[in-house]
Design an enzyme around this catalytic site. Structure first.
Site, PDB file in Angstrom:
ATOM      1  N   CYS A  40      42.635  35.635  39.419  1.00 44.04           N
ATOM      2  CA  CYS A  40      41.730  34.832  38.596  1.00 44.04           C
ATOM      3  C   CYS A  40      40.519  35.664  38.161  1.00 44.04           C
ATOM      4  O   CYS A  40      39.699  36.053  38.995  1.00 44.04           O
ATOM      5  CB  CYS A  40      41.291  33.610  39.400  1.00 44.04           C
ATOM      6  SG  CYS A  40      39.998  32.636  38.627  1.00 44.04           S
ATOM      7  N   CYS A  51      37.074  34.075  38.843  1.00 39.30           N
ATOM      8  CA  CYS A  51      36.796  34.127  40.284  1.00 39.30           C
ATOM      9  C   CYS A  51      36.166  35.465  40.647  1.00 39.30           C
ATOM     10  O   CYS A  51      35.208  35.528  41.420  1.00 39.30           O
ATOM     11  CB  CYS A  51      38.072  33.924  41.096  1.00 39.30           C
ATOM     12  SG  CYS A  51      38.859  32.333  40.854  1.00 39.30           S
TER      13      CYS A  51
END
Length: 166
Positions: A91, A94
């Site tokens: 991600c 993230c």
């Protein structure tokens, strides 16, 4: 009416047609020169230098990994407020949040515990808290979920949210 007549009528009514694709590189594009980049503005430069220092010095001890086996002790059994980031290695947002959370962990050392949970390895916990998108940050106080922040946010937004529970 034949198709040639219709095409001719459409061309005369609409004017000449523009090509679908832009022409190949022009002289102005070819004359483009690379210029030296300007220095970053103060806040951005400070943030970038902190990020580089954090990676260089390994401040990863500020944000610990939590797993299903340690969830009860580290999160639900904690006396201080706990910030938990639900993330995954693939991600991109993230990964952008890691330095932000490290900064918050450093700013609130001793008053806030910051943890991260890999949702790929700990699906049961993510499912039990209804995590459907990452990054998601949950803030716990006295073992209870108090706040949810979904998506990548700025350090000031995250700090303002954390301040309410200290």
């Amino acid at each position: 009416m034949s198709s040639e007549t219709i095409a001719a009528a459409a061309t005369s009514a609409l004017g000449t047609r523009r090509p679908r694709h832009p022409p190949a590189a022009t002289a102005s594009f070819l004359s483009f020169r690379l210029r030296p980049t300007a220095r970053l503005p103060g806040a951005v430069a400070a943030s970038a230098s902190r990020l580089c220092k954090a990676k260089a010095h390994g401040d990863d001890q500020l944000v610990l990994d939590v797993a299903e086996s340690t969830w009860d002790d580290l999160v639900l059994g904690s006396e201080s407020p706990v910030l938990v980031e639900f993330w995954a290695p693939w991600c991109g947002p993230c990964r952008l949040m890691h330095p932000v959370i490290e900064g918050v962990a450093k700013a609130y050392t001793g008053r806030l515990r910051c943890l991260k949970l890999n949702t790929d390895k700990n699906r049961d916990i993510a499912t039990s808290y209804g995590i459907r998108s990452i990054p998601t940050i949950l803030i716990f106080k006295n073992g209870e979920r108090k706040e949810t922040v979904i998506g990548a946010v700025t350090d000031t937004t995250l700090a303002t949210t954390v301040e309410r529970f200290l």
